[in-house]
Design an enzyme around this catalytic site. Structure first.
Site, PDB file in Angstrom:
ATOM      1  N   ARG A 152      -3.801  14.253 -32.929  1.00 29.71           N
ATOM      2  CA  ARG A 152      -5.083  13.973 -32.297  1.00 29.71           C
ATOM      3  C   ARG A 152      -6.053  13.307 -33.272  1.00 29.71           C
ATOM      4  NH1 ARG A 152      -6.948  20.087 -31.180  1.00 29.71           N
ATOM      5  NH2 ARG A 152      -7.807  20.625 -33.215  1.00 29.71           N
ATOM      6  N   ARG A 191      -8.927   5.754 -31.739  1.00 28.12           N
ATOM      7  CA  ARG A 191      -7.732   6.151 -30.990  1.00 28.12           C
ATOM      8  C   ARG A 191      -6.535   5.277 -31.356  1.00 28.12           C
ATOM      9  NH1 ARG A 191     -12.062   6.501 -27.299  1.00 28.12           N
ATOM     10  NH2 ARG A 191     -12.325   8.545 -26.343  1.00 28.12           N
ATOM     11  N   THR A 193     -12.000  17.204 -28.272  1.00 32.37           N
ATOM     12  CA  THR A 193     -12.506  17.261 -26.899  1.00 32.37           C
ATOM     13  C   THR A 193     -11.458  17.995 -26.059  1.00 32.37           C
ATOM     14  OG1 THR A 193     -11.447  15.248 -26.073  1.00 32.37           O
ATOM     15  CG2 THR A 193     -13.566  14.971 -27.190  1.00 32.37           C
ATOM     16  N   ARG A 240     -17.906  10.053 -17.377  1.00 30.39           N
ATOM     17  CA  ARG A 240     -18.986  10.168 -18.367  1.00 30.39           C
ATOM     18  C   ARG A 240     -20.126   9.215 -18.022  1.00 30.39           C
ATOM     19  NH1 ARG A 240     -14.651  10.374 -23.355  1.00 30.39           N
ATOM     20  NH2 ARG A 240     -14.807  12.613 -23.813  1.00 30.39           N
ATOM     21  N   ASN A 263      -3.453   9.953 -26.893  1.00 28.51           N
ATOM     22  CA  ASN A 263      -4.074   8.696 -27.328  1.00 28.51           C
ATOM     23  C   ASN A 263      -3.268   7.970 -28.397  1.00 28.51           C
ATOM     24  OD1 ASN A 263      -6.452   8.223 -25.802  1.00 28.51           O
ATOM     25  ND2 ASN A 263      -7.390  10.022 -26.754  1.00 28.51           N
ATOM     26  N   HIS A 303      -9.167   2.534 -22.635  1.00 30.65           N
ATOM     27  CA  HIS A 303      -9.820   3.833 -22.798  1.00 30.65           C
ATOM     28  C   HIS A 303     -10.179   3.932 -24.266  1.00 30.65           C
ATOM     29  CE1 HIS A 303     -10.769   8.040 -22.889  1.00 30.65           C
ATOM     30  NE2 HIS A 303      -9.731   8.347 -23.630  1.00 30.65           N
TER      31      HIS A 303
END
Length: 332
Positions: A99, A106, A248, A169, A138, A193
């Protein structure tokens, strides 16, 4: 005779039928477990399976969820390191992988996660050859492409969670500004993204009233109200949350459960999710990006043809070029 025999008279010996609405989640980190609990709270599956390589953590998470069975309506929650536990899944959600660290983009994660996918995807395909694959790890657009390549699945069954969360969002922040619930604030973020996502200002509306028609400078540098900041906040939001809490989880978990609901119930709702976009908006390479897709029980059945302004189209193409630049170097 056992207590059970004293209590219960058996009427029919049940054959061990497969679950009808089985969902598997690969990776029980913060994101995987947020997906799991969100799916359980929405009663989407008759069986939920968790898979991970860290066996103690995996068993602990499974037990913790099982202990909440009284409050849920998913009769079977299981886990295992071996992918045979995922057999006959309708939907397999992949959240496993390295992550983002604080400040890390990302795109930086890519080769580490490609190597992990080389193990995961063939195992998923082996046990659930007819499933839909929902990729969350990701960089999601590139890894959705990788999953498609490795799986040999048709494109419509390999879906990236993409900009479903970015758009959520955006609608939240828009709602905060206007004092209106996000459900009544309409706006789409498409493309990558991540850092090069594209807000479609021309389509932003409340009750069908175009905000750009009322405020033509919206989304431009000339805008006195700085609506462009809203998109900047969307792009920065993951970085901010990671900086504050380390990762997150809740919003992406809810976003994935939203997609899972559309798939499992064949709702045919339109979501901004990552799919193969070659041939759309002047894109010539085999890249996956988010565009508005009609989603249902067979996966992505249709793509809505967005009417983009030339600058929006240009940004999407640039997004595609960035991703292709990385993709063509990948080893898998």
């Amino acid at each position: 005779m056992s207590l059970k025999d004293h209590l219960i008279h058996n009427v029919h010996k049940e054959e061990h039928a497969h679950a009808h609405n089985k969902i598997s989640v690969v990776g029980v980190g913060a994101v995987g477990m947020a997906c799991a609990i969100s799916i359980l709270m929405k009663d989407l599956a008759d069986e939920l399976t968790l898979v991970d390589v860290v066996e103690d953590k995996l068993k602990g998470e499974m037990l913790d969820l099982q202990h909440g069975s009284l409050f849920l309506k998913t009769p079977k929650i299981i886990s295992g390191k071996d992918y045979s536990v995922t057999a006959h899944s309708k939907l397999v959600i992949v959240t496993a992988g390295a992550r983002q660290q604080e400040g890390e983009s990302r795109l930086n994660l890519v080769q580490r996660n490609v190597n992990i996918f080389k193990f995961i995807i063939p195992n998923v395909v082996k046990y659930s050859p007819d499933c839909k694959l929902l990729i969350v790890s990701n960089p999601v657009d590139i890894l959705t492409y990788v999953a498609w390549k490795i799986s040999g699945f048709p494109k419509h069954r390999v879906i990236g969670s993409g900009c479903n969360l970015d758009s959520a969002r955006f609608r939240h922040l828009m709602g905060e500004r206007l004092g209106i619930h996000p459900l009544s604030c309409h706006g789409w973020i498409v493309g990558e993204h991540g850092d090069s996502s594209v807000p479609v200002w021309s389509g932003v509306n409340v009750a069908g009233v175009s905000l750009k028609a009322l405020h033509p400078d919206m989304g431009t540098d000339a805008d006195k109200e700085h609506w462009k900041e809203v998109h900047k906040q969307v792009v920065d939001s993951a970085y901010e949350v990671i900086k504050l809490k380390g990762y997150t989880s809740w919003a992406i978990g809810l976003s994935v459960a939203d997609l899972a609901e559309t798939i499992m119930k064949n709702l045919r709702r339109v979501h901004p999710i990552s799919t193969a976009v070659k041939g759309m908006h002047g894109i010539k390479d085999d890249v996956f990006l988010s565009v508005p897709c009609v989603l249902g029980s067979s996966g992505i059945t249709d793509v809505v043809k967005m009417i983009l302004k030339p600058d929006e189209e240009e940004k999407i193409k640039k997004s595609a070029d960035t991703l292709w630049g990385i993709q063509k170097e990948l080893q898998f």
